[in-house]
Scaffold this motif. Structure first.
Motif, PDB file in Angstrom:
ATOM      1  N   ILE A 202       0.572  -1.265   0.025  1.00 30.44           N
ATOM      2  CA  ILE A 202      -0.016  -0.086  -0.018  1.00 30.44           C
ATOM      3  C   ILE A 202       0.544   1.466   0.487  1.00 30.44           C
ATOM      4  O   ILE A 202       0.517   2.642  -0.227  1.00 30.44           O
ATOM      5  CB  ILE A 202      -0.687   0.165   1.173  1.00 30.44           C
ATOM      6  CG1 ILE A 202      -0.253   0.492   2.120  1.00 30.44           C
ATOM      7  CG2 ILE A 202      -1.696  -1.325   1.178  1.00 30.44           C
ATOM      8  CD1 ILE A 202      -1.370   0.087   3.634  1.00 30.44           C
TER       9      ILE A 202
ATOM     10  N   TYR B 289      -4.797   8.534   8.876  1.00 33.18           N
ATOM     11  CA  TYR B 289      -5.080   7.683   7.328  1.00 33.18           C
ATOM     12  C   TYR B 289      -4.729   6.297   7.450  1.00 33.18           C
ATOM     13  O   TYR B 289      -4.779   5.259   6.053  1.00 33.18           O
ATOM     14  CB  TYR B 289      -4.116   8.130   7.011  1.00 33.18           C
ATOM     15  CG  TYR B 289      -4.527   9.975   6.485  1.00 33.18           C
ATOM     16  CD1 TYR B 289      -5.058  10.237   4.904  1.00 33.18           C
ATOM     17  CD2 TYR B 289      -4.204  10.963   7.455  1.00 33.18           C
ATOM     18  CE1 TYR B 289      -4.746  11.803   4.972  1.00 33.18           C
ATOM     19  CE2 TYR B 289      -4.755  12.197   7.042  1.00 33.18           C
ATOM     20  CZ  TYR B 289      -5.397  12.584   6.592  1.00 33.18           C
ATOM     21  OH  TYR B 289      -5.799  13.963   5.485  1.00 33.18           O
ATOM     22  N   ARG B 290      -3.691   5.379   8.193  1.00 31.86           N
ATOM     23  CA  ARG B 290      -3.049   4.419   7.711  1.00 31.86           C
ATOM     24  C   ARG B 290      -4.225   2.734   8.053  1.00 31.86           C
ATOM     25  O   ARG B 290      -4.877   2.552   7.127  1.00 31.86           O
ATOM     26  CB  ARG B 290      -1.732   4.143   8.787  1.00 31.86           C
ATOM     27  CG  ARG B 290      -1.473   2.387   8.731  1.00 31.86           C
ATOM     28  CD  ARG B 290      -0.891   2.147   9.830  1.00 31.86           C
ATOM     29  NE  ARG B 290       0.285   0.866   9.615  1.00 31.86           N
ATOM     30  CZ  ARG B 290      -0.798   0.202  10.167  1.00 31.86           C
ATOM     31  NH1 ARG B 290      -1.551   0.205  11.206  1.00 31.86           N
ATOM     32  NH2 ARG B 290      -0.162  -1.536  10.132  1.00 31.86           N
TER      33      ARG B 290
ATOM     34  N   TYR C 107       1.447   6.467   2.351  1.00 32.82           N
ATOM     35  CA  TYR C 107       0.578   5.552   2.516  1.00 32.82           C
ATOM     36  C   TYR C 107      -0.100   5.859   0.470  1.00 32.82           C
ATOM     37  O   TYR C 107      -1.014   4.987   0.422  1.00 32.82           O
ATOM     38  CB  TYR C 107      -0.929   5.346   3.304  1.00 32.82           C
ATOM     39  CG  TYR C 107      -0.278   5.084   4.574  1.00 32.82           C
ATOM     40  CD1 TYR C 107       0.661   3.675   4.854  1.00 32.82           C
ATOM     41  CD2 TYR C 107      -0.130   5.913   5.399  1.00 32.82           C
ATOM     42  CE1 TYR C 107       1.241   3.551   5.579  1.00 32.82           C
ATOM     43  CE2 TYR C 107       0.445   5.813   6.755  1.00 32.82           C
ATOM     44  CZ  TYR C 107       1.019   4.048   6.979  1.00 32.82           C
ATOM     45  OH  TYR C 107       1.894   3.323   8.145  1.00 32.82           O
TER      46      TYR C 107
ATOM     47  N   ASP D  17      -7.781   4.262   7.780  1.00 33.47           N
ATOM     48  CA  ASP D  17      -8.488   4.479   6.731  1.00 33.47           C
ATOM     49  C   ASP D  17      -8.131   3.511   5.477  1.00 33.47           C
ATOM     50  O   ASP D  17      -9.509   3.188   4.782  1.00 33.47           O
ATOM     51  CB  ASP D  17      -8.989   5.791   6.643  1.00 33.47           C
ATOM     52  CG  ASP D  17      -9.623   6.126   5.144  1.00 33.47           C
ATOM     53  OD1 ASP D  17     -11.093   5.558   5.670  1.00 33.47           O
ATOM     54  OD2 ASP D  17      -9.976   6.839   4.395  1.00 33.47           O
ATOM     55  N   LYS D  18      -7.414   3.419   5.163  1.00 35.34           N
ATOM     56  CA  LYS D  18      -6.089   3.150   4.451  1.00 35.34           C
ATOM     57  C   LYS D  18      -6.917   0.926   4.119  1.00 35.34           C
ATOM     58  O   LYS D  18      -6.780   0.623   3.186  1.00 35.34           O
ATOM     59  CB  LYS D  18      -4.789   3.250   3.934  1.00 35.34           C
ATOM     60  CG  LYS D  18      -3.955   2.072   2.425  1.00 35.34           C
ATOM     61  CD  LYS D  18      -4.522   3.255   0.978  1.00 35.34           C
ATOM     62  CE  LYS D  18      -3.387   2.946  -0.180  1.00 35.34           C
ATOM     63  NZ  LYS D  18      -3.567   3.206  -1.086  1.00 35.34           N
TER      64      LYS D  18
ATOM     65  N   ARG E  88     -15.312   2.977   6.285  1.00 36.39           N
ATOM     66  CA  ARG E  88     -14.426   4.067   6.473  1.00 36.39           C
ATOM     67  C   ARG E  88     -13.801   4.874   7.560  1.00 36.39           C
ATOM     68  O   ARG E  88     -14.947   5.736   8.071  1.00 36.39           O
ATOM     69  CB  ARG E  88     -13.745   4.733   5.114  1.00 36.39           C
ATOM     70  CG  ARG E  88     -14.262   3.735   3.899  1.00 36.39           C
ATOM     71  CD  ARG E  88     -12.720   3.450   3.629  1.00 36.39           C
ATOM     72  NE  ARG E  88     -12.296   4.349   3.297  1.00 36.39           N
ATOM     73  CZ  ARG E  88     -11.280   4.817   1.809  1.00 36.39           C
ATOM     74  NH1 ARG E  88     -12.604   4.519   0.974  1.00 36.39           N
ATOM     75  NH2 ARG E  88     -11.031   5.660   2.193  1.00 36.39           N
TER      76      ARG E  88
ATOM     77  N   HIS F 126      -2.365   7.777  -0.398  1.00 39.00           N
ATOM     78  CA  HIS F 126      -3.796   7.881   0.313  1.00 39.00           C
ATOM     79  C   HIS F 126      -4.133   9.381   0.037  1.00 39.00           C
ATOM     80  O   HIS F 126      -4.053  10.423   0.993  1.00 39.00           O
ATOM     81  CB  HIS F 126      -4.005   7.496   1.395  1.00 39.00           C
ATOM     82  CG  HIS F 126      -5.632   6.696   1.994  1.00 39.00           C
ATOM     83  ND1 HIS F 126      -6.022   6.746   1.187  1.00 39.00           N
ATOM     84  CD2 HIS F 126      -6.273   6.924   2.532  1.00 39.00           C
ATOM     85  CE1 HIS F 126      -7.498   5.596   1.603  1.00 39.00           C
ATOM     86  NE2 HIS F 126      -7.654   6.818   3.041  1.00 39.00           N
ATOM     87  N   LYS F 127      -5.152   9.624  -0.231  1.00 41.11           N
ATOM     88  CA  LYS F 127      -6.048  11.054  -0.257  1.00 41.11           C
ATOM     89  C   LYS F 127      -5.306  11.930  -0.650  1.00 41.11           C
ATOM     90  O   LYS F 127      -5.581  13.133  -0.077  1.00 41.11           O
ATOM     91  CB  LYS F 127      -6.681  11.165   1.003  1.00 41.11           C
ATOM     92  CG  LYS F 127      -7.782  10.629   2.154  1.00 41.11           C
ATOM     93  CD  LYS F 127      -8.825   9.961   1.300  1.00 41.11           C
ATOM     94  CE  LYS F 127      -9.632   9.648   2.326  1.00 41.11           C
ATOM     95  NZ  LYS F 127     -11.105   9.867   2.193  1.00 41.11           N
TER      96      LYS F 127
ATOM     97  N   GLN G   3       0.160  10.922   3.997  1.00 41.61           N
ATOM     98  CA  GLN G   3      -0.968  10.759   2.609  1.00 41.61           C
ATOM     99  C   GLN G   3       0.232  10.552   1.684  1.00 41.61           C
ATOM    100  O   GLN G   3       0.081   9.959   0.755  1.00 41.61           O
ATOM    101  CB  GLN G   3      -1.337  12.309   2.557  1.00 41.61           C
ATOM    102  CG  GLN G   3      -2.629  12.672   3.196  1.00 41.61           C
ATOM    103  CD  GLN G   3      -3.185  14.185   2.827  1.00 41.61           C
ATOM    104  OE1 GLN G   3      -2.746  14.360   1.165  1.00 41.61           O
ATOM    105  NE2 GLN G   3      -3.805  14.806   3.386  1.00 41.61           N
TER     106      GLN G   3
END
Length: 211
Positions: free
Chosen positions: A79, A133-134, A171, A136-137, A146, A173-174, A168
């Motif tokens: 990821i 964030y971790r 990962y 959510d990923k 989520r 992410h977002k 962000q």
């Protein structure tokens, strides 16, 4: 009469899809009619009762997953790999912004314009943001519920922005959704300007005695 069928369509964000029974008939299914905490995946076998929903549509109710397809095995290393639609340059800006804010915090403390606990506050909230964030990923990968975008932004705003930007990037992410990205950068800009003013004495009139 209870039926069994395969989930042939599923919108994970909306929480709805269609299950097809043995006769080839499709039934609308909503997450609110399912038991269990995990969201289904296309290919799962479902057991359900039938009902007539709104607009006369055949719907599945009292739905349970009786056989689930194996979840894809992914590790943290997986990821963290960059996604094809994410610009490395754009992602790198997050590290630059987080580094700049960290430097401004250190300058503000070393010049006596801010208390030492400010660094601890940013560190604690940054850690909390990075963990959100971790999670959510990982939830996105496993199809679970989520972490809301509002909660992510609130923690970032409440001094967690440095950890949020770092997460962000780590990962991947977002980093694509325009509205989320715009809000993140607005929060980052507000903190950067505030820290810059603090570091270079812009708030002396508020704190004339210094720290």
């Amino acid at each position: 009469m209870r039926r069994s069928g395969e989930l042939v369509q599923w919108n994970n964000k909306g929480g709805y899809g269609f299950v097809r029974d043995d006769t080839g008939r499709d039934y609308y299914v909503h997450i609110s009619k399912m038991t269990g905490v995990s969201r289904p995946r296309i290919g799962d076998t479902l057991s359900f009762e039938t009902a007539v929903g709104r607009k006369g549509r055949l719907s599945a109710v009292d739905v349970t997953v009786t056989a689930s397809i194996p979840a894809p095995q992914q590790t943290l290393r997986d990821i963290k790999q960059a996604q094809g639609n994410v610009s490395r340059y754009a992602v790198g800006l997050r590290t630059a912004a987080a580094t700049m804010m960290t430097i401004l915090i250190l300058v503000a403390i070393s010049t006596g314009h801010a208390p030492a606990w400010l660094a601890l506050l940013y560190a604690a909230m940054g850690t909390a943001s990075a963990l959100l964030y971790r999670f959510d990923k990982l939830y996105a990968i496993t199809g679970q519920y989520r972490v809301s975008e509002t909660n992510l932004h609130v923690v970032d705003l409440c001094f967690g922005i440095i950890g949020g930007l770092a997460a962000q990037e780590v990962y991947r992410h977002k980093t694509v959704k325009p509205r989320f990205v715009a809000t993140t950068w607005a929060i980052a800009l507000a903190h950067t300007l505030g820290l810059a003013a603090l570091a270079f004495g812009g708030f002396k009139m508020l704190f004339p005695g210094g720290y």
